[in-house]
Design an enzyme around this catalytic site. Sequence first.
Site, short mmCIF file in Angstrom:
data_model
loop_
_atom_site.label_atom_id
_atom_site.label_comp_id
_atom_site.label_asym_id
_atom_site.label_seq_id
_atom_site.Cartn_x
_atom_site.Cartn_y
_atom_site.Cartn_z
N SER A 127 -30.13 -57.11 -5.39
CA SER A 127 -30.46 -58.41 -6.00
C SER A 127 -29.33 -58.81 -6.93
O SER A 127 -28.61 -57.95 -7.47
CB SER A 127 -31.77 -58.28 -6.80
OG SER A 127 -31.95 -59.39 -7.66
N TYR B 183 -36.71 -52.82 -12.87
CA TYR B 183 -36.29 -53.52 -11.66
C TYR B 183 -34.77 -53.64 -11.60
O TYR B 183 -34.15 -53.36 -10.56
CB TYR B 183 -36.93 -54.91 -11.63
CG TYR B 183 -36.65 -55.70 -10.38
CD1 TYR B 183 -37.27 -55.38 -9.17
CD2 TYR B 183 -35.79 -56.80 -10.39
CE1 TYR B 183 -37.03 -56.11 -8.02
CE2 TYR B 183 -35.54 -57.54 -9.25
CZ TYR B 183 -36.16 -57.19 -8.06
OH TYR B 183 -35.91 -57.91 -6.92
#
Length: 251
Positions: free
Chosen positions: A143, A156
């Site tokens: 990401s 995350y």
Amino acid sequence: MTDLTGRTVVVTGGNSGLGLGMAEGVGRAGAQVVIWSRTATRNEKAVAALAEAGVRASAVACDTSDEASVDKAMAETTSRYGAVDCMIANAGIAAAAPYAETSLDDWHRVLRTNLDGTFLCTRAAARHFIERGEGGAMVVVSSTISRYGGAGQAAYTTSKSGLVGLGRTLAVELARHRVRVNILVPGWVATAMNTHLRENEAFMRATTARTPVRRWAQPDEFHEVAAFLADPTLMYHTGNEVIVDGGYTVY
């Protein structure tokens, strides 16, 4: 256009969102798609939706954070289709919380799915590719948060940053086995996982203003890039971070 006819591609977490978009992309390029995910009802809906799009797809129940479940899923997939040609390690979760309030359990839960799960799935694929001796491809889905961080997203962000290092290492180590490994780095993509963010008008204004194309992506915009990265024959393109973010990281 990439031709994946005769190839079998596993997409973890492929029953919704970006994973489903990539599953459709490789399927439209001719691949047999196998979705690995835990939720049987969502798997069935995804397979039906892919069939409507003309994609040959099936699903195998798999908890990607569980070693035995991953090994069983690989055995079932290879038994059914003879071989796996590409592993798209996409399954992931997020858990937003201020850093000082993040529990160890929540930290472990995110890393267990995102980082440990990707390790288990890519390791199973690596073992298969090496034993088979015909090469293969892997796509590790990270990401853009791995590049800039995110408040309230310590676990995350850490997991997605770790995936970049994992993907690079796999590319180096597995090249001798003709295994191609690349890291997909998506930007803001409209999925069910971030519905709550898209309902926040201030957040949407801020993120779209920083994105040169002035919008978030849709999962179907990853069809072609997924097919390209899944092609095991393009061996000289390996170890690369492929950023698809509308220009977010360079603006």
